[in-house]
Design a protein around this motif. Structure first.
Motif, mmCIF file in Angstrom:
data_model
loop_
_atom_site.group_PDB
_atom_site.id
_atom_site.type_symbol
_atom_site.label_atom_id
_atom_site.label_comp_id
_atom_site.label_asym_id
_atom_site.label_seq_id
_atom_site.Cartn_x
_atom_site.Cartn_y
_atom_site.Cartn_z
ATOM 1 N N PRO A 49 -11.567 -32.178 52.014
ATOM 2 C CA PRO A 49 -11.615 -30.757 51.678
ATOM 3 C C PRO A 49 -12.526 -30.480 50.482
ATOM 4 N N THR A 50 -13.377 -29.471 50.623
ATOM 5 C CA THR A 50 -14.215 -29.058 49.495
ATOM 6 C C THR A 50 -13.590 -27.879 48.753
ATOM 7 N N TYR A 51 -12.508 -27.328 49.306
ATOM 8 C CA TYR A 51 -11.818 -26.217 48.661
ATOM 9 C C TYR A 51 -10.751 -26.750 47.716
ATOM 10 N N SER A 52 -10.386 -25.933 46.740
ATOM 11 C CA SER A 52 -9.328 -26.314 45.806
ATOM 12 C C SER A 52 -7.974 -26.016 46.436
ATOM 13 N N ARG A 53 -7.199 -27.048 46.681
ATOM 14 C CA ARG A 53 -5.884 -26.853 47.285
ATOM 15 C C ARG A 53 -4.907 -26.199 46.305
ATOM 16 N N ASP A 55 -5.465 -23.538 44.885
ATOM 17 C CA ASP A 55 -5.597 -22.104 45.116
ATOM 18 C C ASP A 55 -4.943 -21.654 46.423
ATOM 19 N N LEU A 104 -10.066 -22.666 55.670
ATOM 20 C CA LEU A 104 -10.103 -22.926 54.229
ATOM 21 C C LEU A 104 -11.466 -23.453 53.803
ATOM 22 N N GLU A 105 -12.101 -24.239 54.651
ATOM 23 C CA GLU A 105 -13.446 -24.743 54.336
ATOM 24 C C GLU A 105 -14.456 -23.604 54.257
ATOM 25 N N GLN A 106 -14.174 -22.512 54.972
ATOM 26 C CA GLN A 106 -15.070 -21.355 54.934
ATOM 27 C C GLN A 106 -14.731 -20.401 53.794
ATOM 28 N N GLY A 107 -13.770 -20.781 52.964
ATOM 29 C CA GLY A 107 -13.352 -19.907 51.876
ATOM 30 C C GLY A 107 -12.416 -18.809 52.335
ATOM 31 N N LYS A 154 -6.787 -18.423 52.167
ATOM 32 C CA LYS A 154 -6.119 -19.103 51.055
ATOM 33 C C LYS A 154 -4.661 -18.702 50.909
#
Length: 490
Positions: free
Chosen positions: A16-20, A22, A48-51, A54
């Protein structure tokens, strides 16, 4: 290296490149097994990868004794796990999935689970509790109020233990607090799974409080869905191979084929993630797609597994690569199943059936035939018997469908063609195995079990086709039975 928040930057595979940190829980899911982690959780991870999404992180909930192991495995890895897509050419495509951000084991903390379900931030409660998890009687199609676990939930002064008791208690609290109902979303392989979910949860609620049941009927949405991705049981060899190839020591990874589909009725109570941006097909009517999948893919799995096992195969891909079995499945789909389907928008059914054989034959999936043979009494009545009933009514083909039922009955005897014992895994095994062992002298005894087959044994045409196949299986064996299946007149 074990997946965790700390090790993510060091793993040599996509993560994952997103902050979990959040991501907050918006979906509570019952039944976090291989399929959920390869399917619904993967789709949320894509968002989630696409922003996006959340507010739609997943909290898994386990209610069965075996779910404790999943809790322990996920807890050790910060609820992260590795999904591996296995391609026919031998390529493995791993990715760490981060959409499950919490997990609760309900027997340890039922009150916390109920409050989580009752929280206004929980917008969707979803389920992969298997075909048998909906507590439906096969003979009546109604909720089984005589189930001891249900009786215990209804009469005990303590907290509920079943998925029905937990969810309905949470709905009661939401109603009392003026909080909108969540959407209850089934992701199981059942025709009209949303309709079934509505029936069972409102039936349970009506036994608790008729007014609550009325509130659920008026305020809760139960979208139908069709889900499709072959996901075998994770074996130790998968764990070892993942470690060998990628130096990832995952306690419970999940493997799946590259193909995936999710067709979902766009009917939600209190919002939903933008699933369409993750590749989910949002439609007004799921029925044509789910019938296609259940009667072609799932029923064909049943057509493959018992004949395949009796012929000596133990892996699905080996059986699917046998030209005799492959042609049998193609003929079943073309002659028996497809005539019972509604038009499926955007789908070439002939191409779909050919693709199914290719998917079954993928040697990298290594799906076991034993997995497909398990819990047959929950699967055959939902996937295959409706095909038989419709064709009996219309005068359509039933020879191959009846042969599949006969192959199940032969398998249920608990011994193969070489005299080797078969472990029959079925919640009705204690009832079905003794029946199957009587069919040498009473060929129709198995299908006379009305709790599974209803009144099918009253159909002379079905009984004749079934009896021919069963006698052939006994006298000639599985291979010769497939070779000698009679041709039905057009």
């Amino acid at each position: 290296m074990e997946p965790s928040e700390e090790t993510l930057p060091e793993l040599g595979i996509p993560t994952p490149t997103y902050s979990r940190d959040d991501v907050t829980v918006g979906i509570v899911h019952f039944g976090v097994g291989g399929f959920h982690r390869a399917h619904q959780a993967m789709y949320v991870d894509r968002l989630l990868e696409q922003g996006l999404a959340k507010d739609w992180g997943i909290c898994g909930v386990g209610v069965m004794p075996g779910d404790r192991r999943m809790q322990e495995a996920l807890a050790a890895q910060d609820n992260l796990y590795t999904l591996v897509l296995t391609h026919p050419d031998g390529t493995w495509e791993p990715r760490v999935i981060g959409s499950i951000v919490d997990y609760r084991y309900a027997p340890d903390e039922p009150e916390a689970v109920i409050e989580l379900l009752a929280a206004p931030t929980t917008k969707i409660v979803s389920f992969t509790v298997t075909e048998g998890g909906y507590n439906i009687r096969h003979d009546t199609g109604e909720f089984d109020i005589d189930n001891p676990a249900i009786k215990q939930d209804l009469t005990s002064e303590g907290p509920p233990a079943t998925v029905f008791g937990l969810a309905v208690e949470a709905l009661a609290r939401r109603r009392a607090r003026g909080i909108p109902s969540p959407t209850l979303m089934s992701c199981d392989n059942i025709e009209g799974n949303g309709v079934v979910a509505r029936r069972v949860f409102t039936s349970y609620a009506r036994m608790v409080d008729p007014e609550l049941a009325d509130w659920i009927t008026q305020n809760t949405r139960f979208p139908n869905s069709m889900v499709d991705r072959i996901t075998p049981v994770t074996t130790q060899s998968v764990i070892d191979e993942l470690s060998l190839r990628f130096d990832v020591q995952d306690r419970w990874p999940v493997v799946a084929e590259p193909f995936t589909t999710w067709v979902l009725e766009d009917d939600f109570t209190d919002g939903r993630p933008p699933f369409e941006k993750a590749g989910v097909h949002l439609v007004g009517d799921v029925a044509p797609y789910e019938l296609m999948k259940l009667r072609l893919l799932n029923a064909s799995h049943q057509g493959l597994c018992y004949f395949g096992y009796l012929m000596g195969y133990r892996y699905v891909h080996d059986a699917a690569q046998d030209p005799l079995i492959a042609q049998f499945l193609l003929n079943y789909m073309a002659d028996d199943a497809i005539p019972t389907l509604k038009p499926v928008p955007g789908i070439d059914l002939d191409e779909y059936t050919r693709t199914l054989i290719e998917r079954f034959a993928n040697p990298e999936i290594r799906d076991t035939i034993a997995r497909l043979c398990a819990e047959s009494s929950d699967r055959i009545p939902k996937w295959l018997l409706p095909v038989i009933r419709e064709n009996l009514e219309s005068g359509g083909h039933i020879v191959r469908s009846a042969a599949i039922v006969a192959s199940w009955a032969r398998y249920a005897e608990g011994v193969d063609e070489h005299g080797t014992p078969i472990e029959v895994v079925d919640r009705l095994a204690e009832e079905l195995v003794p029946l199957a062992r009587k069919q040498y002298t009473h060929p129709a005894v198995f299908i006379e079990n009305t709790s599974v087959f209803g009144d099918l044994a009253r159909s002379t045409r079905f009984v004749d086709a079934y009896t021919w196949a069963l006698n052939s299986l006994h006298n000639e064996g599985a291979k010769r039975t497939l070779e000698a299946l009679p041709v039905e007149p057009e």
